[in-house]
Design a protein around this motif. Structure first.
Motif, short mmCIF file in Angstrom:
data_model
loop_
_atom_site.label_atom_id
_atom_site.label_comp_id
_atom_site.label_asym_id
_atom_site.label_seq_id
_atom_site.Cartn_x
_atom_site.Cartn_y
_atom_site.Cartn_z
N GLN A 76 1.16 -1.59 -0.52
CA GLN A 76 -0.15 0.38 0.12
C GLN A 76 0.73 0.84 0.04
O GLN A 76 0.91 2.77 -0.89
CB GLN A 76 -1.23 0.12 1.02
CG GLN A 76 -1.98 1.49 1.12
CD GLN A 76 -3.11 0.66 2.30
OE1 GLN A 76 -2.67 1.88 3.23
NE2 GLN A 76 -3.82 0.28 2.38
N ALA A 79 2.38 2.02 -3.77
CA ALA A 79 1.01 2.33 -4.52
C ALA A 79 0.64 4.11 -4.70
O ALA A 79 0.77 4.15 -5.13
CB ALA A 79 -0.17 1.52 -4.50
N HIS A 80 0.69 3.76 -2.87
CA HIS A 80 0.80 5.28 -2.52
C HIS A 80 2.12 6.46 -2.75
O HIS A 80 1.92 7.08 -3.87
CB HIS A 80 0.68 6.01 -0.98
CG HIS A 80 0.82 6.92 -0.32
ND1 HIS A 80 1.63 7.45 0.20
CD2 HIS A 80 -0.14 8.27 -0.85
CE1 HIS A 80 1.28 8.89 0.32
NE2 HIS A 80 -0.23 9.20 -0.09
N ARG A 129 -5.68 -5.77 -5.79
CA ARG A 129 -6.03 -4.24 -5.95
C ARG A 129 -6.38 -4.14 -7.80
O ARG A 129 -7.19 -3.15 -8.00
CB ARG A 129 -4.85 -3.15 -6.42
CG ARG A 129 -4.54 -2.32 -6.16
CD ARG A 129 -3.23 -1.79 -6.50
NE ARG A 129 -3.38 -0.80 -7.48
CZ ARG A 129 -3.19 0.71 -6.91
NH1 ARG A 129 -3.83 0.71 -5.39
NH2 ARG A 129 -3.43 1.57 -7.38
N LEU B 6 -9.96 0.89 -0.64
CA LEU B 6 -9.39 1.59 -2.39
C LEU B 6 -11.00 0.91 -3.08
O LEU B 6 -11.27 0.06 -3.60
CB LEU B 6 -8.12 0.59 -2.75
CG LEU B 6 -7.33 1.04 -3.35
CD1 LEU B 6 -6.79 2.40 -2.82
CD2 LEU B 6 -6.03 -0.09 -3.66
N SER B 61 -5.37 9.51 -7.47
CA SER B 61 -4.71 8.39 -7.20
C SER B 61 -3.97 8.52 -6.17
O SER B 61 -3.37 9.20 -5.52
CB SER B 61 -3.85 9.29 -8.36
OG SER B 61 -3.93 8.50 -9.52
N GLU B 62 -4.56 7.11 -5.55
CA GLU B 62 -4.05 6.44 -4.19
C GLU B 62 -3.76 7.56 -3.05
O GLU B 62 -3.36 7.58 -1.19
CB GLU B 62 -2.59 6.24 -4.69
CG GLU B 62 -1.97 5.00 -5.83
CD GLU B 62 -2.70 4.16 -5.38
OE1 GLU B 62 -2.41 3.78 -4.53
OE2 GLU B 62 -3.15 4.45 -6.65
#
Lengths: 249, 493
Positions: A76, A79-80, A129, B6, B61-62
């Motif tokens: 995570q 991805a962030h 995801r 998410l 995004s994110e």
């Protein structure tokens, strides 16, 4: 222009993973490089930034793929940090030298932890995801060795066979959700893993990375590197197992 | 951050998507908790209403996407004065249905009734009466704005003119509107008198707008943009409409009933609306859309066409709602809507040149809609003293790069003519383009407001990072945003 914007490479510090990281940088893909050794990663990232100054600087994450519990949080975070994700490549793999009369469970366990369990820990996250995202590519480095059980490497071969079947299962889960799952089966490639070994049709890691990249972008589900291994393995798979007994192939 | 938050957040135009942690608070307290969570986790927050922006305005995004559609209560209504107080998630649909039987209609409505108050304010939307009554913000009496600190301020035009002019149209970058008070428009009938008129090119269209501007209350043009004779570029149809005066409608209580305003449930009396996009999908290509555009133009030549008629407010206003989910007909690549706002002296030429350039690129707008506008004083403004044209282009995997290039070339024409763009529609602008069409003092004032309201740079979005973050705006040390905002969606074209 690459169809991918952000990629994670697990097992990026050497061999084909490192070459793939270099290649993705040339294609202007932002990469997160994951591997055990921090120094090797940082050296690679610095090298990439020097070779391709216009590419987005790779982000580095030291991590031992055998620390399975760390994966969800790290995934995570990556991805962030990347700001999005559309490609995950699992390259980590080990093939310790094993004598034909050696049965060392410690070694065998390590092979499975790196080649199989680590892959499952990472690619489960990717699958979860990408299923929601309805896009993305998951790729894993298997090996032609996974197509047969060989006398020289029963555990390594079977770990790659397990990975193949896992990948096939993921593909059947996610294919209709817009996610591509690619199994990459390199033949012998000159990398630290094969150092000192004499093998047929060996190619260099950068050439292998080029072909892997083409395979990731293609619509194939299984990519042999180089391509001729598809035919060779078809023949080898067709040989009755009995003929292998005692043979050193 | 919890894994199950998410979600895939997709542009209304289906032309991009990204993953974000989505929160849908139902109260102001819950909303504040999301801001606190963002502070705690170092995430940025984008605001989303109904998600009707065509591009990446509500994508993040994110990071965190704060979906306000569940904060949808009507807080207060004064049927004598026509003043209503609403939460940000109330839709235009809810609003007009709430007030119409008291003889009121929203002062400004967009082409769809799905949009929310938060979205309408954040983008400062306009309607087919933009040249007469200005954008949505002109009818706002005051609003409550929750700042990233969690404090709420009440803003009106007199008390804090700068923040009023900045937050309206500020695409959610200054704070989150938690309550808005609007002035609505008195109507004396549920019907409008509509005048259709055929026009043969863009010059005639502009002339027609100018001739009718004083007498009419609503004006909208449609143009067929497929190649034809050089002099008929922009051939199309105008629709003008007037409110009825008191006494003109003998049965206002009946025509003002919600059920007499509703759009038909079926198309041609037979086909359920919900499936129409599936039936339309085979026509969403150059050949099919050319046929439809040509037929639509020539339908005006049949006897009886062109005569005035009466139509309900909803049926006239909400053209985009006739076919629910019409954007799905553009699957898998989606569409972009390229809308530019051009000063009146150049509008006909720029629009014709945009169409000719599209033809040279081999790309044909499937729908073209024109409107007349007036300049306004909002900091992030899209309005000019002139006209706008919105062009719908299909996106495919193979045309995407070229389509973006076409848009960038059209941008240059618009900029050279002193024109502007509209962030609710945008998916293609290059970084820095807004700095070329917005007045320098507006940009400085907006950046000062950003510093004042959101010094930590918590409010952000893919659109903001794509277009504005290069200068002045806080980056927040977050990486990879530009690339992320370009994530492709189409997986097979």
């Amino acid at each position: 222009m690459s169809p991918f914007s952000n990629a994670i490479i697990i097992g990026a510090s050497s061999g084909m993973g490192a070459e793939l990281a270099r290649l993705l940088a040339r294609k202007r893909v932002r990469t997160a490089l994951v591997a055990r050794r921090r120094e090797a990663l940082e050296e690679l990232a610095a090298g990439i930034t020097k070779e391709t100054p216009k590419a987005p600087a790779p982000l580095v994450y030291p991590h031992d793929v055998r620390h399975f519990d760390e994966v969800p949080t790290l995934f995570q975070r990556i991805a962030h940090d990347l700001g999005g994700l559309d490609l995950v490549v699992y390259c980590a793999g080990v093939m310790p030298p094993v004598a034909v009369n050696e049965y060392d469970f410690g070694k065998d366990r390590m092979v499975y932890e790196v080649n199989v369990l680590g892959a499952i820990a990472w690619l489960n996250e990717a699958a979860k995801r990408f299923e929601n995202q309805e896009s993305g590519v998951i790729a894993a480095f298997s090996s032609v060795a996974g197509d047969r059980g060989r006398k020289g490497q029963p555990v390594y071969s079977s770990s790659k066979a397990a990975l193949n079947t896992y990948m096939e299962g993921l593909r059947n889960r996610l294919g209709h959700r817009g996610v591509r799952v690619v199994t990459i089966k390199p033949g012998p490639v000159r990398t630290p893993m094969t150092e000192g070994l004499k093998m047929p049709f060996m190619i260099n890691a950068d050439e292998a990375a080029r072909q892997i990249w083409a395979g990731i972008r293609s619509s194939r589900t299984t990519v042999y590197v180089p391509k001729k291994w598809r035919a060779i393995m078809w023949v080898i798979r067709s040989i009755p197992s009995a003929l292998f007994r005692g043979k050193d192939i | 951050m919890p894994h199950d938050r998410l979600e895939r957040v997709q542009a209304w135009g289906l032309n991009s998507a990204s993953m974000a942690h989505v929160y849908r608070p139902s109260t102001v307290e819950r909303l504040r908790e999301v801001f606190e969570l963002a502070h705690r986790t170092g995430r940025q927050v984008a605001l989303r209403g109904a998600g009707r922006s065509y591009g990446d305005a509500f994508q993040n995004s994110e990071q965190i996407v704060l979906d306000l559609s569940r904060m949808n209560r009507v807080l207060d209504w004064d049927p004598e004065e026509g003043i209503i107080a609403l939460e940000p998630g109330v839709t235009i649909e809810r609003l007009w249905q709430y007030i119409i039987e008291d003889s009121w209609w929203p002062s400004v409505v967009p082409g769809t009734m799905s949009t929310t108050m938060g979205g309408c304010l954040g983008m400062n939307i306009h309607g087919k009466n933009a040249w007469k009554v200005g954008p949505f913000g002109n009818h706002v009496l005051d609003f409550d704005l929750m700042l990233p600190s969690g404090d709420t301020v009440r803003v009106d035009r007199e008390g804090d003119p700068q923040l009023f002019r900045g937050a309206i149209g500020g695409f959610g970058m200054l704070g989150c509107i938690t309550r808005v008070r609007l002035r609505t428009k008195r109507v004396h009938s549920g019907l409008l008198r509509v005048f259709p008129q055929r026009v043969r090119n863009f010059d005639e269209m502009v002339d027609s707008f100018e001739e009718n501007a004083d007498a009419m209350d609503y004006m909208v043009g449609w143009a067929d943009c497929f190649p034809g004779r050089p002099r008929s570029i922009g051939r199309g149809e105008m629709h003008f409409a007037q409110y009825l005066e008191p006494g003109e409608d003998p049965f206002p209580a009946q025509t003002l009933r919600v059920e007499n305003q509703q759009l038909p449930d079926t198309i041609m009396g037979l086909l359920p609306k919900a499936i129409v996009w599936k039936l339309a999908a085979p026509f969403v290509n150059n050949i099919g859309m050319r046929l439809i555009n040509t037929a639509k133009y020539h339908a005006q030549l049949k006897p009886g066409a062109g005569k005035p008629y009466l139509q309900s407010h909803a049926a006239f206003a909400f053209l985009l709602d006739y076919v629910p989910n019409w954007h799905h007909a553009y699957k898998p690549g989606g569409l972009i809507q390229y809308q530019s706002f051009v000063p009146k002296e150049y509008a006909a030429d720029v629009f014709a040149e945009q169409v000719r350039l599209s033809h040279r690129f081999g790309m044909y707008p499937y729908l073209a809609v024109t409107k007349k506008h007036l300049p306004d004083d909002y900091l992030i403004t899209h309005a000019v003293d002139g006209y706008s044209m919105a062009l719908d282009y299909p996106v495919t995997r193979s045309n995407r790069k070229r389509l973006w290039k076409l848009c960038h070339e059209m941008d240059e024409m618009v900029l050279a003519a002193g024109g502007r763009f509209y962030l609710a529609k945008d998916a293609t602008m290059l970084p820095g383009t807004p700095r070329r069409y917005l007045p320098e003092e507006n940009l400085r004032a907006f950046e000062a407001l950003k510093q004042r309201c959101d010094p930590g740079g918590m409010l952000s979005s893919n659109l903001y990072r794509r277009l504005f973050a290069s200068r002045g705006a806080p980056e927040g040390g977050r990486a990879g945003m530009k690339a992320a905002s370009l994530q492709h969606v189409g997986r097979s074209a």
